[in-house]
Design an enzyme around this catalytic site. Structure first.
Site, PDB file in Angstrom:
ATOM      1  N   ASP A 100      -1.107  12.260   6.472  1.00 21.93           N
ATOM      2  CA  ASP A 100       0.258  12.770   6.293  1.00 21.93           C
ATOM      3  C   ASP A 100       0.902  11.925   5.205  1.00 21.93           C
ATOM      4  O   ASP A 100       1.272  10.768   5.439  1.00 21.93           O
ATOM      5  CB  ASP A 100       1.029  12.662   7.610  1.00 21.93           C
ATOM      6  CG  ASP A 100       2.397  13.326   7.548  1.00 21.93           C
ATOM      7  OD1 ASP A 100       2.850  13.660   6.435  1.00 21.93           O
ATOM      8  OD2 ASP A 100       3.017  13.505   8.609  1.00 21.93           O
ATOM      9  N   ARG A 157      -6.526  -4.183   4.939  1.00 25.58           N
ATOM     10  CA  ARG A 157      -7.455  -4.542   6.006  1.00 25.58           C
ATOM     11  C   ARG A 157      -7.052  -3.919   7.343  1.00 25.58           C
ATOM     12  O   ARG A 157      -6.712  -4.596   8.303  1.00 25.58           O
ATOM     13  CB  ARG A 157      -7.575  -6.061   6.152  1.00 25.58           C
ATOM     14  CG  ARG A 157      -8.086  -6.742   4.893  1.00 25.58           C
ATOM     15  CD  ARG A 157      -8.309  -8.228   5.108  1.00 25.58           C
ATOM     16  NE  ARG A 157      -8.770  -8.863   3.860  1.00 25.58           N
ATOM     17  CZ  ARG A 157      -9.054 -10.159   3.737  1.00 25.58           C
ATOM     18  NH1 ARG A 157      -8.917 -10.965   4.789  1.00 25.58           N
ATOM     19  NH2 ARG A 157      -9.450 -10.644   2.585  1.00 25.58           N
ATOM     20  N   ASP A 185       8.149  12.785   5.438  1.00 31.73           N
ATOM     21  CA  ASP A 185       9.296  13.654   5.717  1.00 31.73           C
ATOM     22  C   ASP A 185       9.745  13.631   7.169  1.00 31.73           C
ATOM     23  O   ASP A 185      10.602  14.416   7.580  1.00 31.73           O
ATOM     24  CB  ASP A 185       8.983  15.087   5.296  1.00 31.73           C
ATOM     25  CG  ASP A 185       7.858  15.721   6.114  1.00 31.73           C
ATOM     26  OD1 ASP A 185       7.208  14.987   6.891  1.00 31.73           O
ATOM     27  OD2 ASP A 185       7.630  16.941   5.972  1.00 31.73           O
TER      28      ASP A 185
END
Length: 366
Positions: A274, A204, A278
């Site tokens: 993304d 949500r 990393d």
């Protein structure tokens, strides 16, 4: 229908990120910007941090047509939920020191109208024994704008807006829900979510069972982010220039869009995901929204005017500006968690697990 068209007309003057004139205040955006608050009423000074009584926040919000300012800073610890009146403006930016916060209970605008709240911290947490309440509840409310607010440790939802009409949540931080671990639940609408930072929730972010503008937001460390769910309703969604960033709790990065069925209509452009965790912002375009019907143009005529930042620019702006000012310990932790870009973060079951001071609520010095 008249109110809906009025909100579109008023919002049409949007030109820049957080900077244009609306009824609520200079810089207000979206469907909640038509809120008039209590700006034309009596100014009420909150003079203490007591739960109740003369000069308290509870007394301040007990009557309509009030413009509320704070002569004190720090946390107000609630003994029970506090209910707002209609036609009030809460100016948290007037509080001295580290600003003002509400903890240990729900702030409720349920069934009320024309409410403006700025620079207020609302952090329920498990000091509230009522697990069926949220950090902020505006169920069945209308004409509400929440700007530069900070929400954390909501138990039922962080922001509950079931049945709410004409609402905006802008430039705010919605972080670390406990209990159900949900961000925001909106039904009826229309609603605008603009320039917000969402951190470490199960789902949500938001759940949109309404016609929604979702623009220039950053969602970090989600298990499911933008959600429509099994709504049994037909709604339209403008999802523009947002950045979804996976974190340690993200099990499926593709759940940035969740339960977006064919009965939903979506205009999605400029969004990025993304997914690699990393520590570097290096996402890819992500504008395929489940099996929803693809719109060739936004459903709301004001959406493209609001989307003045790219998704990457929104990350910088949100990290720099979202939340109540001045930024306190809890918000600094939320932002730094998101700034790890995939390497830090968890979904909490209680505020104390954050390790922050004051049992996890952080310390506000007045």
């Amino acid at each position: 229908m008249i109110l809906f068209l009025q909100s579109l007309t008023i919002a049409a003057v949007t030109l820049t990120f957080g900077a244009h004139a609306q009824n609520a205040f200079s810089g207000a955006v979206g469907f909640g910007a038509i809120a008039t608050g209590g700006n034309s009423g009596t100014t009420y000074h909150v003079t203490n941090l007591n739960d109740s009584g003369t000069g308290s926040f509870r007394d301040a919000v007990s009557a309509s047509n009030r413009n509320i300012v704070f002569d004190v800073g720090g946390y107000i610890v609630l003994n029970s939920a506090v209910s707002l009146s209609s036609s009030i403006t809460i100016n948290g930016q007037t509080a001295p020191g580290d600003g003002i916060g509400i903890m240990a209970g729900e702030v409720s605008a349920s069934g009320k109208s024309n409410i403006i709240i700025r620079n207020l911290r609302m952090r329920q947490g498990n000091l509230d024994s009522d697990t069926g309440k949220s950090a902020f509840n505006m169920g069945s409310a209308s004409n509400v704008i929440l700007d530069h607010c900070s929400f954390a440790y909501g138990q039922w939802d962080t922001v509950d807006a079931v049945g709410a009409v004409n609402i905006t949540v802008s430039n705010s931080i919605i972080a670390f829900p406990i209990g159900q671990q949900f961000g925001a639940h909106v039904e009826t609408g229309p609603s605008t979510f603009y320039g917000n930072l969402w951190v470490s929730a199960h789902n949500r972010q938001p759940l949109s069972k309404d016609d929604t503008q979702f623009i220039n937001n950053v969602v970090y460390n989600y298990q499911a982010a933008y959600t429509s769910g099994n709504t049994a309703g037909y709604f339209s969604h403008d999802i523009i220039n947002n950045y979804f960033i996976a974190g340690p709790s993200t099990t499926s990065a593709s759940d940035a869009y969740y339960q977006m069925a064919a009965d939903q209509s979506v205009y999605a452009t400029g969004n990025y995901l993304d997914s690699n965790k990393d520590g570097v912002l290096n996402g890819a375009a992500s504008n395929t929204v489940g099996s929803s019907t693809v719109l060739s143009n936004p459903w709301a005529g004001t959406s493209l005017g609001l989307a003045t930042l790219t998704a990457a620019q929104a990350v910088t702006a949100v990290f720099d500006n979202a939340g109540a000012s001045p930024r306190d310990e809890v918000d600094a932790f939320a932002v730094s968690t998101a700034q790890s870009l995939g390497t830090s973060g968890k979904i909490y079951t209680n505020q104390a697990s954050t390790g922050l001071s004051n049992g996890g609520y952080g310390t506000l010095t007045g």
